[in-house]
Design a protein around this motif. Structure first.
Motif, mmCIF file in Angstrom:
data_model
loop_
_atom_site.group_PDB
_atom_site.id
_atom_site.type_symbol
_atom_site.label_atom_id
_atom_site.label_comp_id
_atom_site.label_asym_id
_atom_site.label_seq_id
_atom_site.Cartn_x
_atom_site.Cartn_y
_atom_site.Cartn_z
ATOM 1 N N GLU A 54 0.699 -1.301 -0.020
ATOM 2 C CA GLU A 54 0.028 0.002 0.114
ATOM 3 C C GLU A 54 0.793 1.238 -0.180
ATOM 4 O O GLU A 54 0.536 2.283 -0.745
ATOM 5 N N LYS A 55 1.957 1.129 0.725
ATOM 6 C CA LYS A 55 2.543 2.662 0.929
ATOM 7 C C LYS A 55 3.998 2.827 0.388
ATOM 8 O O LYS A 55 4.310 3.654 0.168
ATOM 9 N N LEU A 56 4.407 1.416 -0.510
ATOM 10 C CA LEU A 56 5.648 1.791 -1.216
ATOM 11 C C LEU A 56 5.412 1.624 -2.687
ATOM 12 O O LEU A 56 4.390 0.698 -3.117
ATOM 13 N N GLU A 57 6.357 2.015 -3.447
ATOM 14 C CA GLU A 57 5.997 1.664 -5.018
ATOM 15 C C GLU A 57 7.274 1.549 -5.396
ATOM 16 O O GLU A 57 8.521 2.226 -5.003
ATOM 17 N N PRO A 58 7.601 0.696 -6.650
ATOM 18 C CA PRO A 58 9.129 0.502 -7.151
ATOM 19 C C PRO A 58 9.711 1.601 -7.601
ATOM 20 O O PRO A 58 8.742 2.595 -8.177
ATOM 21 N N ASP A 59 10.960 2.079 -7.401
ATOM 22 C CA ASP A 59 11.504 3.213 -8.164
ATOM 23 C C ASP A 59 12.290 3.068 -9.535
ATOM 24 O O ASP A 59 12.896 3.933 -10.133
ATOM 25 N N GLY A 60 12.086 1.688 -9.847
ATOM 26 C CA GLY A 60 12.688 1.223 -11.053
ATOM 27 C C GLY A 60 14.114 0.690 -10.989
ATOM 28 O O GLY A 60 14.703 0.071 -11.911
ATOM 29 N N SER A 61 14.497 0.630 -9.791
ATOM 30 C CA SER A 61 16.080 0.146 -9.401
ATOM 31 C C SER A 61 16.163 -1.286 -8.759
ATOM 32 O O SER A 61 17.046 -1.616 -8.389
ATOM 33 N N GLY A 62 14.820 -1.610 -8.558
ATOM 34 C CA GLY A 62 14.828 -2.754 -7.486
ATOM 35 C C GLY A 62 14.578 -2.453 -6.203
ATOM 36 O O GLY A 62 14.351 -3.163 -5.275
ATOM 37 N N PHE A 63 14.701 -1.170 -5.964
ATOM 38 C CA PHE A 63 14.509 -0.499 -4.523
ATOM 39 C C PHE A 63 13.077 0.197 -4.574
ATOM 40 O O PHE A 63 12.289 -0.010 -5.641
ATOM 41 N N PHE A 64 12.423 0.529 -3.446
ATOM 42 C CA PHE A 64 11.145 1.002 -3.130
ATOM 43 C C PHE A 64 11.184 2.428 -2.921
ATOM 44 O O PHE A 64 11.903 2.627 -1.651
ATOM 45 N N LYS A 65 10.206 3.324 -3.212
ATOM 46 C CA LYS A 65 9.963 4.534 -2.365
ATOM 47 C C LYS A 65 8.618 4.800 -1.942
ATOM 48 O O LYS A 65 7.919 4.045 -2.260
ATOM 49 N N MET A 66 8.656 5.657 -0.923
ATOM 50 C CA MET A 66 7.323 5.866 -0.342
ATOM 51 C C MET A 66 6.524 6.593 -1.127
ATOM 52 O O MET A 66 7.056 7.626 -1.708
ATOM 53 N N LYS A 67 5.394 5.999 -1.316
ATOM 54 C CA LYS A 67 4.274 6.759 -2.093
ATOM 55 C C LYS A 67 3.951 8.320 -1.730
ATOM 56 O O LYS A 67 3.905 9.247 -1.955
ATOM 57 N N ASN A 68 3.769 8.299 -0.201
ATOM 58 C CA ASN A 68 3.369 9.523 0.388
ATOM 59 C C ASN A 68 4.493 9.949 1.699
ATOM 60 O O ASN A 68 4.126 9.470 2.846
ATOM 61 N N PRO A 69 5.708 10.337 1.246
ATOM 62 C CA PRO A 69 6.580 10.412 2.495
ATOM 63 C C PRO A 69 6.039 11.300 3.561
ATOM 64 O O PRO A 69 5.705 12.399 3.200
ATOM 65 N N PRO A 70 6.190 11.312 4.579
ATOM 66 C CA PRO A 70 5.741 12.078 5.689
ATOM 67 C C PRO A 70 7.077 13.121 5.583
ATOM 68 O O PRO A 70 8.210 12.933 5.611
ATOM 69 N N ARG A 71 6.582 14.438 6.037
ATOM 70 C CA ARG A 71 7.280 15.553 5.759
ATOM 71 C C ARG A 71 8.248 16.005 6.824
ATOM 72 O O ARG A 71 9.338 16.057 6.661
ATOM 73 N N GLU A 72 7.531 15.606 8.005
ATOM 74 C CA GLU A 72 8.261 16.235 9.362
ATOM 75 C C GLU A 72 9.039 14.933 9.986
ATOM 76 O O GLU A 72 8.353 13.807 9.838
ATOM 77 N N PRO A 73 9.861 15.141 10.613
ATOM 78 C CA PRO A 73 10.695 14.078 11.311
ATOM 79 C C PRO A 73 10.168 13.470 12.347
ATOM 80 O O PRO A 73 10.407 12.297 12.775
ATOM 81 N N GLY A 74 8.783 13.872 12.922
ATOM 82 C CA GLY A 74 8.320 13.218 13.960
ATOM 83 C C GLY A 74 8.879 13.700 15.254
ATOM 84 O O GLY A 74 8.829 12.699 16.220
ATOM 85 N N LEU A 75 10.018 14.216 15.246
ATOM 86 C CA LEU A 75 10.978 14.294 16.379
ATOM 87 C C LEU A 75 11.362 15.743 16.519
ATOM 88 O O LEU A 75 12.035 16.229 15.782
#
Ligand SMILES: [Zn+2]
Ligand SMILES: [Zn+2]
Length: 314
Positions: A54-75
């Motif tokens: 649900e949350k990741l998608e292929p970036d074309g390199s065999g790795f995955f990126k977040m579809k909706n990356p959170p902006r703030e570090p949460g810290l």
């Protein structure tokens, strides 16, 4: 390009892990710590795999990126780096099985290049044991057979033995392991090209043992909470892609080494037994195991042979 990878991580579906261990938290902490490639961990767990899809998608390199990356570090106050964070599909299997009259307990990391391969691996492994009970499932499947299964699912799937010197749960551990990688993986041992050394182990110590020379020695955090991400990590200088990263481990071309935890702070660095009040550093183990009368309560002592002591004993 130079990049940092932490390939042994867990989700909140593994036992004894943080309830907050989700993909967003891993992403945020990877950004804070400047880690480029993070294992997803636990892809064998149905619910976690659903979240991955649900949350990741292929970036074309065999790795995955977040579809909706959170902006703030949460810290509050944390400085976020401009690190590009990618996920690598990964999981850890705990194999408990009998081989040669001895119960073996081995942990292995497995990696897959795409979601279809993960589905296939999960389908095969779910016929062997319960994948839902634990993000790091316990299967009665020999390490060698696990390697065979994942290789049958894709020739770009890889297995790396985890924290190989841990006494109870590893390929070379004194309690549940073997005396060599070849003994564990037998006819398939040529498919093993890297070993994870674990937090108590030091690469410089491993380099003393020539039987390990053919393996790339990697290190990861084995994080059970996102904050622990990167307490050890593996360094590369190659294209940031799944195939290039594993090619670097196989060829050593583009594999730079590791960032290390102080091994003295690792759980298995010292030998000893808490109830007997015994704690020995490697040079003491070497001296006392040669039969010194100073050895306290010798009969009760259960020495956990770690990588350090094994090498010092040679
Ligand atoms: Zn483990
Ligand atoms: Zn683990």
């Amino acid at each position: 390009m130079f990049f940092i990878a932490d390939l042994h991580v867990h989700s909140r579906f593994s036992r004894a892990t943080s309830k907050n261990l989700n993909l967003e938290a891993l992403y945020q902490w990877a950004r804070i710590k400047g880690i480029n490639v993070v294992g997803t961990g636990d892809f064998t767990h149905p619910q976690w795999f659903k979240e991955i899809q649900e949350k990741l998608e292929p970036d074309g390199s065999g790795f995955f990126k977040m579809k909706n990356p959170p902006r703030e570090p949460g810290l509050p106050g944390a400085k976020v780096s401009d690190t590009t964070v990618r996920f690598c599909l990964s999981s850890e299997i705990s194999s408990i099985y009998k081989y040669g009259d001895k119960v073996r307990k081995n942990h292995n990391l497995i990696f897959a290049p795409d979601l279809e391969t993960v589905s296939e691996i999960n389908a095969r492994l779910s016929q062997i044991g319960n994948l839902t009970a634990d993000g790091r499932p316990i299967l009665g499947l020999p390490s060698r057979d696990l390697l065979e299964i994942i290789t049958e699912c894709s020739e770009r799937s890889y297995l790396i033995p985890a924290h190989v010197w841990t006494p109870w749960f590893s390929t070379l551990g004194s309690k549940g392991g073997y005396d060599s990688v070849d003994e564990c993986f037998r006819d398939l041992s040529h498919l093993i090209f890297a070993l994870e050394t674990g937090l108590s182990s030091d690469p410089a110590m491993n380099w003393h043992w020539s039987a390990l020379d053919r393996f790339a020695l990697i290190s990861n955090s084995d994080a059970h909470s996102a904050q622990k991400l990167g307490r050890e990590a593996t360094l590369f200088d190659t294209e940031m892609s799944y195939d290039a990263m594993f090619h670097a481990l196989k060829s050593r071309d583009g594999f730079l080494g590791t960032y290390e935890f102080f091994p003295q702070e690792g759980k298995y660095h010292l030998d000893g037994h808490r109830k007997c009040g015994v704690s020995l550093n490697p040079s003491q183990t070497n001296y006392r195991s040669s039969g010194s009368p100073m050895f306290p309560q010798k009969k009760k002592l259960r020495v956990a042979i770690t990588g350090w002591s094994l090498l010092y004993r040679n």
